[in-house]
Design a protein around this motif. Structure first.
Motif, PDB file in Angstrom:
ATOM      1  N   GLU A  39       0.832  -1.203   0.000  1.00 52.85           N
ATOM      2  CA  GLU A  39       0.000   0.000   0.000  1.00 52.85           C
ATOM      3  C   GLU A  39       0.871   1.260   0.000  1.00 52.85           C
ATOM      4  OE1 GLU A  39      -2.786  -0.143   3.212  1.00 52.85           O
ATOM      5  OE2 GLU A  39      -3.711  -1.987   2.466  1.00 52.85           O
ATOM      6  N   VAL A  42       2.252   1.680  -3.446  1.00 50.66           N
ATOM      7  CA  VAL A  42       1.214   2.172  -4.354  1.00 50.66           C
ATOM      8  C   VAL A  42       1.020   3.680  -4.154  1.00 50.66           C
ATOM      9  CG1 VAL A  42      -1.283   2.089  -4.834  1.00 50.66           C
ATOM     10  CG2 VAL A  42       0.028  -0.031  -4.636  1.00 50.66           C
ATOM     11  N   ARG A  43       1.007   4.127  -2.906  1.00 48.92           N
ATOM     12  CA  ARG A  43       0.883   5.576  -2.635  1.00 48.92           C
ATOM     13  C   ARG A  43       2.056   6.337  -3.241  1.00 48.92           C
ATOM     14  NH1 ARG A  43      -1.252   3.742   2.249  1.00 48.92           N
ATOM     15  NH2 ARG A  43       0.757   3.812   3.297  1.00 48.92           N
TER      16      ARG A  43
END
Length: 90
Positions: A39, A42-43
């Motif tokens: 995550e 991805v950010r």
């Protein structure tokens, strides 16, 4: 003594089950940690994409502006050459 053996067997089974549960918990924690890392990545990718899109927009604006300036310079050079030819032809 059969009761002692069944108690030992039950304790052994319980230890085995607890070990399996601990392994499952460890695996779950590791998957969650890896999920959090993914995550975060991805950010970072989205932030990079936004930054690159903004830089691309700025570059396109500059390229368009340079093209406009180039056309203006070209037009002025043509005008200057025509003026020089006109003067020389007199």
């Amino acid at each position: 003594m059969p009761t002692d053996k069944s108690l030992e067997l039950a304790i052994s089974d319980l230890k085995f089950a607890i070990g399996g549960l601990e392994n499952a918990i460890d695996a779950r924690i590791e998957r969650q940690r890896m999920g959090a890392e993914v995550e975060g990545e991805v950010r970072r990718v989205h932030a990079d994409r936004a930054r690159l899109a903004q830089e691309l927009d700025q570059s396109e604006f500059r390229a368009n502006r340079l093209e406009e300036v180039n056309r203006e310079v070209s037009r002025r050079l043509v005008t200057a050459m025509e003026t020089i030819r006109a003067v020389l032809d007199r």
